[in-house]
Design a protein around this motif. Structure first.
Motif, short mmCIF file in Angstrom:
data_model
loop_
_atom_site.label_atom_id
_atom_site.label_comp_id
_atom_site.label_asym_id
_atom_site.label_seq_id
_atom_site.Cartn_x
_atom_site.Cartn_y
_atom_site.Cartn_z
N UNK A 56 0.83 -1.20 0.00
CA UNK A 56 0.00 0.00 0.00
C UNK A 56 0.88 1.26 0.00
N UNK A 57 1.91 1.28 0.84
CA UNK A 57 2.80 2.44 0.90
C UNK A 57 3.59 2.60 -0.40
N UNK A 58 3.98 1.49 -1.02
CA UNK A 58 4.68 1.57 -2.31
C UNK A 58 3.78 2.17 -3.37
N UNK A 59 2.51 1.78 -3.36
CA UNK A 59 1.55 2.32 -4.33
C UNK A 59 1.33 3.81 -4.11
N UNK A 60 1.30 4.25 -2.82
CA UNK A 60 1.03 5.65 -2.51
C UNK A 60 2.25 6.54 -2.72
N UNK A 61 3.44 6.06 -2.33
CA UNK A 61 4.62 6.92 -2.27
C UNK A 61 5.79 6.47 -3.13
N UNK A 62 5.75 5.23 -3.64
CA UNK A 62 6.85 4.75 -4.46
C UNK A 62 7.85 3.92 -3.67
N UNK A 63 8.68 3.13 -4.38
CA UNK A 63 9.61 2.21 -3.70
C UNK A 63 10.72 2.91 -2.92
N UNK A 64 11.17 4.08 -3.38
CA UNK A 64 12.27 4.77 -2.68
C UNK A 64 11.79 5.27 -1.31
N UNK A 65 10.55 5.75 -1.23
CA UNK A 65 9.99 6.21 0.05
C UNK A 65 9.97 5.06 1.06
N UNK A 66 9.57 3.89 0.61
CA UNK A 66 9.46 2.74 1.51
C UNK A 66 10.81 2.38 2.10
N UNK A 67 11.87 2.45 1.28
CA UNK A 67 13.19 2.05 1.76
C UNK A 67 13.84 3.09 2.68
N UNK A 68 13.31 4.33 2.71
CA UNK A 68 13.93 5.38 3.53
C UNK A 68 13.77 5.11 5.03
N UNK A 69 12.88 4.22 5.41
CA UNK A 69 12.66 3.95 6.83
C UNK A 69 13.51 2.80 7.35
N UNK A 70 14.33 2.19 6.50
CA UNK A 70 15.15 1.06 6.94
C UNK A 70 16.09 1.39 8.11
N UNK A 71 16.67 2.61 8.19
CA UNK A 71 17.52 2.91 9.35
C UNK A 71 16.78 2.81 10.68
N UNK A 72 15.46 2.97 10.66
CA UNK A 72 14.71 2.85 11.90
C UNK A 72 14.88 1.46 12.51
N UNK A 73 14.87 0.43 11.66
CA UNK A 73 15.09 -0.93 12.15
C UNK A 73 16.50 -1.07 12.72
#
Length: 364
Positions: A278-295
């Motif tokens: 859903x987030x990929x559809x709304x914001x694109x794949x690059x947006x989704x990967x920007x949260x990886x540092x949180x993990x």
């Protein structure tokens, strides 16, 4: 009356903020759940659970959980599944589950949750490079945002090289761990684990790119999640049979092995994959990967302060460099989006101004 009238705008403003930042909040939730998965999976592996068997079971569980929601909620909007679309979903499942997760969780048995969570930060840079090659992203090296993207990609790659090749001295724990998960160091093999992790990050990046294409042709995220779980589970079963020949490996004890697999299936393979799509559809794949540092931050904090896991200076330095590179890349991406929105608004305004004289001339 006055207090009610004051409270109404506050509630309204809170609702507007939640709607505006809904993808951001969902991505924070996703990475919180994945952080829990790192440690429950590690504990299950230390208790004898085979990683390939876990990946197989968790995705069949995820498919069973998501199937009724996909069938009922997307019954009217789900496109017809053609042979070509099925083949595309099969390949998507292979890169997202069959290859990626089997390599990823196998590497966890040789390294540590902190190392894996740090390596995930490279996915954004790999996704960006692939997007450039496929002309999904624009790169102009003559302006600062283009240079930021290039520097960010290079920083991320340097950070990975440091993490995989330079462990450095161990940072001593300041206190005894609060929880013991019984880590087994007999199978620790950082070279093999690093190779598996890097390979899984590459296939994971391909998966993010493919998501964007598949969601356009088959805009039914619940149905795609269900198909991916069943197909990916079948692919993992084949890999598990090849890698693990003992029939007893497929049995569970009623302990962390069972609960970790159920959690991974229901939450991570079911709900979290749907939210990622859903987030990929709304914001694109690059947006989704920007949260990886949180993990990375969540896992490192939990591993060091709660579980007493070893932290190496090389891993920390490499992770910091990779995170700096990630946000350089994302800064350039964000500025590009802002410029794109302004250009679109300007072109829309120009086209409206050009239409106005024509409308006046044709009016009686």
């Amino acid at each position: 009356m006055d207090s009610d009238s004051r409270a109404a705008p506050e509630v309204c403003a809170f609702g507007v903020i939640c709607r505006r930042f809904k993808p951001h909040l969902l991505m924070v939730l996703v990475h919180t759940c994945y952080t829990i998965l790192y440690f429950t999976a590690e504990a299950a592996f230390n208790h004898g659970l085979n990683p390939h068997v876990m990946v197989t079971y968790r995705h069949f569980i995820g498919g069973l959980v998501m199937f009724p929601f996909a069938y009922v909620l997307e019954r009217k909007v789900r496109p017809k599944l053609t042979l070509v679309l099925f083949a595309e979903i099969f390949v998507l499942s292979l890169f997202g589950i069959g290859l990626t997760l089997n390599m990823y969780f196998a590497s966890l048995t040789y390294t540590s949750p902190t190392f894996l969570a740090s390596m995930v930060n490279t996915i954004a840079s790999l996704t960006f490079v692939m997007a450039i090659i496929l002309r999904l992203e624009h790169l102009d090296i003559r302006n600062p945002r283009g240079l930021a993207k290039i520097l960010g990609t290079l920083f991320s790659l340097v950070g990975v090289m440091i993490m995989t090749s330079c462990k450095g001295p161990v940072i001593r724990n300041l206190s005894s761990p609060l929880i013991h998960i019984g880590r087994n160091n007999l199978h620790e093999n950082w070279t093999k684990g690093s190779i598996l992790t890097v390979a899984s990050c590459i296939t994971w990046s391909i998966w993010y790119i493919m998501q964007a294409f598949t969601m356009k042709r088959y805009p039914a995220p619940l149905s795609i999640t269900t198909w991916m779980n069943f197909i990916g589970g079948a692919q993992s079963a084949v890999i598990a049979v090849i890698m693990q020949h003992k029939p007893e490996a497929w049995s569970f004890s009623v302990n962390i092995q069972l609960w970790s697999t159920i959690y991974a299936g229901v939450v991570c393979s079911g709900i979290m994959i749907f939210l990622l799509l859903w987030c990929t559809k709304q914001k694109g794949p690059v947006f989704v990967t920007m949260f990886n540092p949180l993990s990375t931050i969540m896992v490192a904090f939990t591993a060091y302060f709660v579980l007493g896991e070893k932290l190496y200076t090389g891993s920390i330095v490499g992770a910091v460099i990779a995170i700096i590179g990630l946000y350089l890349l994302l800064w350039g991406k964000e500025i590009d989006q802002q410029v794109g929105v302004k250009s679109q608004e300007q072109s829309n305004l120009t086209s409206e101004e050009q239409k106005e004289p024509t409308q006046i001339a044709t009016s009686p």
